[in-house]
Design an enzyme around this catalytic site. Structure first.
Site, PDB file in Angstrom:
ATOM      1  N   ASP A 230       7.077  -8.770  -6.284  1.00 23.28           N
ATOM      2  CA  ASP A 230       6.875  -8.173  -7.531  1.00 23.28           C
ATOM      3  C   ASP A 230       6.222  -8.998  -8.629  1.00 23.28           C
ATOM      4  OD1 ASP A 230       9.386  -9.395  -7.116  1.00 23.28           O
ATOM      5  OD2 ASP A 230      10.537  -8.108  -8.219  1.00 23.28           O
ATOM      6  N   ASP A 254      -0.694  -4.948   2.521  1.00 24.14           N
ATOM      7  CA  ASP A 254      -1.457  -3.796   2.360  1.00 24.14           C
ATOM      8  C   ASP A 254      -1.630  -3.513   0.500  1.00 24.14           C
ATOM      9  OD1 ASP A 254      -2.675  -1.314   2.597  1.00 24.14           O
ATOM     10  OD2 ASP A 254      -1.118  -0.401   3.572  1.00 24.14           O
ATOM     11  N   ASP A 258      -5.040  -4.754  -1.875  1.00 24.39           N
ATOM     12  CA  ASP A 258      -6.087  -4.025  -2.743  1.00 24.39           C
ATOM     13  C   ASP A 258      -6.047  -4.189  -4.243  1.00 24.39           C
ATOM     14  OD1 ASP A 258      -6.514  -2.246  -0.654  1.00 24.39           O
ATOM     15  OD2 ASP A 258      -5.654  -0.220  -1.567  1.00 24.39           O
TER      16      ASP A 258
END
Ligand code: NAD
Length: 368
Positions: A230, A254, A258
């Site tokens: 986080d 993943d 991005d």
């Protein structure tokens, strides 16, 4: 064909896939052909089917012949898979299963995604110039383990309705193997690894942190720090320049890759490499973009940059890899743009023209 002993013929399997895949792959092959014409590196290209195109022709997303071709190759170049026509298929009959199958069957455990900003595209990012100027980071994501693969998983019936469940497990071997890739890459960069986990909550992350810390002892010249996922997500938009190599597991990677990709502004610019002990696959980060397929407007630069990664990581041809990367930068500096990265005052060009411009520039780079 008879070749002299100093000529290396590399067998590349090309999987154009669906949507814009064939259009962008054609431009990357064009650039590789220019490299072959202007150096002593030679390629043989064989084409295979994967994704929606394979479903259409053979009823399965990853035919056995395609897999065999890839297993016998020196490198695989994939366009993209995915076609809305198959969206309602059961999951094992969706085009995207070809990707998971290739990763698993080729043992592609390390996914490398660089996020580097081309100075002439600085305005394409949604973040402030001073935050992103000069970013150059690499996400190293574990690709064949973690929650996407661990068992048990499924959807079961319970007295309170259905229950969907997955398992997140990593063993020492899997963590060591990916950590070594990250540290070795860091040695060739700015010598900093940030390992990302959720060790405050997850046991699998506690082992991850322990093993990465252990592996780091073999690389005393590389600085290691740990971040919770986080916090890393926050730091990527707050101060991305602090990162060199980000090392993380499958699920966190993943999402973070991005996020890191979008720092640079356009998904059409981002290459990736998936490496294993024996095999390697190179592909753009973007998908099959069915909304623009066949229009000749797709940006081929991510796929062209992916073959630069192929030259660097599979064939150890750093000079040729740099020729491609510098050529992309030059073409952008000259103001040529595909539609997705178009800016005022620039020249709008098609997929093919962009490929031709980079190929021409590569030729010049290699002959000067
Ligand atoms: P996408 O990346 O295909 O497209 C997202 C948006 O970006 C679209 O508006 C598209 O037009 C644009 N875009 C993407 N690549 C571009 C390029 N090279 N040039 C210009 N514009 C570009 O993602 P999506 O729409 O979520 O997915 C479409 C299909 O692709 C789905 O079936 C999905 O499952 C699949 N997919 C495949 C891969 C892969 O093969 N590695 C990755 C992601 C998505």
């Amino acid at each position: 064909m008879k070749t002299s002993s100093n000529i290396k013929v590399k067998k590349i399997v090309v999987l154009p896939g669906d949507g814009i895949g064939p259009e962008v792959v054609a431009e990357a092959v064009k650039v590789l052909s220019v490299i072959a014409e202007n150096s002593d590196l030679k390629f043989s290209f064989e084409e295979g089917i994967a994704g929606g195109v394979a479903l259409e022709q053979q009823g399965i997303p990853l035919p056995e012949e395609t897999l065999k071709l890839c297993q016998q190759s020196d490198a695989v170049l994939l366009g993209a898979v995915g076609d809305p026509r198959w969206d309602n298929n059961p999951s094992h009959l969706r085009p995207e299963m070809a990707l998971l199958g290739l990763r698993e069957k080729l043992g592609l455990f390390a996914n490398l995604r660089p996020a580097k900003l081309y100075p002439s595209l600085i305005d394409a990012s949604t973040l402030k110039k001073e935050v992103i100027e000069g970013i150059d980071l690499l996400v190293v994501r574990e690709l064949t383990g973690g929650i996407y693969f661990s068992q048990p998983k499924g959807i079961k019936k319970t007295p309170n309705g259905e229950c969907g469940f997955n398992t997140l497990s990593y063993n020492t071997f899997e963590i060591e193997r990916i950590a070594k890739v990250a540290f070795q890459l860091a040695l060739k960069r700015r010598r900093k690894v940030t390992s990302v986990d959720k060790a405050n909550v997850l046991e699998s992350s506690q082992l991850w942190r322990k093993v990465v810390t252990q592996v780091a002892k073999e690389y005393p010249t590389v600085e290691l720090n740990h971040l919770y996922v986080d916090n890393c997500a926050m730091q990527l938009v707050r101060n991305p320049k602090q990162f060199d190599v980000i090392l993380t597991g499958n699920l966190f990677g993943d999402i973070l890759s991005d996020e890191a990709a979008m720092l640079t502004g356009s998904i059409g610019m981002l290459p990736s490499a998936s490496l294993g002990e024996k095999h390697a696959m190179y592909e753009p980060v973007h998908g099959s973009a069915p909304d623009i397929a066949g229009l000749g407007v797709a940006n081929p630069l991510a796929t062209i940059a992916s073959v630069a990664m192929m030259l660097r990581y599979s064939f150890e041809q750093v000079k040729q890899a740099e020729a491609i990367e510098n050529s992309i930068a030059s073409v952008l500096e000259q103001g040529y743009r595909t539609k997705d990265i178009m800016q005022e005052g620039c020249h709008l060009v098609s997929t093919q023209t962009m490929g031709n411009l980079v190929a021409e520039q590569v030729k010049q780079h290699l002959n000067t």
